[in-house]
Design a protein around this motif. Structure first.
Motif, mmCIF file in Angstrom:
data_model
loop_
_atom_site.group_PDB
_atom_site.id
_atom_site.type_symbol
_atom_site.label_atom_id
_atom_site.label_comp_id
_atom_site.label_asym_id
_atom_site.label_seq_id
_atom_site.Cartn_x
_atom_site.Cartn_y
_atom_site.Cartn_z
ATOM 1 N N VAL A 134 -0.852 6.414 0.842
ATOM 2 C CA VAL A 134 -1.086 7.090 -0.652
ATOM 3 C C VAL A 134 -1.315 5.513 -1.523
ATOM 4 N N GLN A 135 -0.368 4.929 -1.236
ATOM 5 C CA GLN A 135 -0.606 3.466 -1.995
ATOM 6 C C GLN A 135 -1.990 2.770 -1.657
ATOM 7 N N ASN B 239 -13.591 3.418 -2.177
ATOM 8 C CA ASN B 239 -13.696 4.635 -1.700
ATOM 9 C C ASN B 239 -15.020 5.277 -1.368
ATOM 10 N N LYS C 218 -1.944 -5.330 -2.814
ATOM 11 C CA LYS C 218 -3.611 -5.315 -3.286
ATOM 12 C C LYS C 218 -4.108 -6.880 -2.681
ATOM 13 N N SER D 51 -4.616 4.153 -0.755
ATOM 14 C CA SER D 51 -5.772 5.039 -1.373
ATOM 15 C C SER D 51 -5.771 4.830 -2.840
ATOM 16 N N ARG D 52 -4.794 4.466 -3.558
ATOM 17 C CA ARG D 52 -4.804 3.970 -4.967
ATOM 18 C C ARG D 52 -5.322 2.764 -5.182
ATOM 19 N N ILE D 53 -5.046 1.695 -4.140
ATOM 20 C CA ILE D 53 -5.609 0.284 -4.115
ATOM 21 C C ILE D 53 -6.997 0.389 -3.899
ATOM 22 N N ARG D 54 -7.360 1.053 -2.996
ATOM 23 C CA ARG D 54 -8.866 1.241 -2.814
ATOM 24 C C ARG D 54 -9.523 1.831 -3.869
ATOM 25 N N LYS D 55 -8.920 2.757 -4.661
ATOM 26 C CA LYS D 55 -9.729 3.473 -5.811
ATOM 27 C C LYS D 55 -9.889 2.460 -7.150
ATOM 28 N N LYS D 56 -8.738 1.608 -7.239
ATOM 29 C CA LYS D 56 -9.010 0.823 -8.166
ATOM 30 C C LYS D 56 -9.970 -0.238 -7.898
ATOM 31 N N TYR E 145 -4.347 -6.493 1.226
ATOM 32 C CA TYR E 145 -5.670 -5.622 1.348
ATOM 33 C C TYR E 145 -6.821 -6.520 1.213
ATOM 34 N N GLN F 239 -7.243 4.643 8.039
ATOM 35 C CA GLN F 239 -6.558 4.305 6.904
ATOM 36 C C GLN F 239 -4.937 4.286 7.041
#
Length: 191
Positions: free
Chosen positions: A179-180, A191, A148, A182-187, A151, A167
């Motif tokens: 996938v990881q 997105n 994170k 995407s999860r970091i971006r969502k948190k 990023y 991405q």
């Protein structure tokens, strides 16, 4: 004063006369997205100054998996430096992610000019210092930051990265899966 000349002067003093000499050994090129300007195993002879677009440098394994080492944005120098200096095959691929405009220069002609001109040699030395500091910083990030934070640091360096670079390339650069990422971006609400 020409923008390229201004950029070079931001690194080291480049006289009008020296700038003209550099122009004589440089060639302007427009390259389409997806073009490999340095191929894996190729012994390169050129170095580049990127004026517009995005280039990635990556390592490809025998199984075909790619690991992005770096991204280049305008204005920057791009080269498979170790391969150029040693005259050995490149371990990396340099590929345009977007359409790019760049100046291509023969490395040997450049080094001959460096031998004749102290100011050009100073420019080369300063540019190499910048490259080294960038790689040292990247190494520290990989060792000391979690995904994170890597990023977030990347976004700090390239705020428009999500619009410029796919991405899966960003994930590879960060050393994580898409996938990881995407999860970091969502948190983070990216997105």
């Amino acid at each position: 004063m020409n923008n390229n000349h201004v950029f070079l002067n931001s690194i080291a003093e480049v006289s009008d006369e020296l700038f003209l000499e550099l122009q004589q050994i440089a060639r302007f090129r427009e390259i389409e997205a997806g073009t490999q300007i340095v191929r894996l195993g190729e012994i390169p002879s050129k170095m580049y100054m990127l004026r517009s677009g995005v280039i990635r440098c990556y390592l490809s394994t025998e199984s075909g998996k790619e690991f992005n080492k770096s991204f280049y944005l305008p204005i920057s120098f791009v080269a498979s430096l170790t391969a150029l200096i040693k005259g050995t095959p490149s371990l990396f691929v340099f590929e345009t992610i977007t359409n790019c405009k760049l100046y291509e220069m023969d490395y040997r002609k450049f080094t001959i000019l460096c031998g004749k001109n102290h100011k050009l040699n100073e420019l080369y030395s300063k540019a190499l210092e910048k490259v080294y500091m960038k790689y040292e910083s990247r190494l520290v990030e990989l060792i000391s930051l979690n995904a994170k934070d890597r990023y977030l640091k990347l976004i700090g360096q390239i705020p428009e990265i999500n619009d410029l670079i796919p991405q899966f390339h960003i994930a590879s650069y960060l050393g994580i899966t898409p996938v990881q990422l995407s999860r970091i971006r969502k948190k983070l609400g990216h997105n």
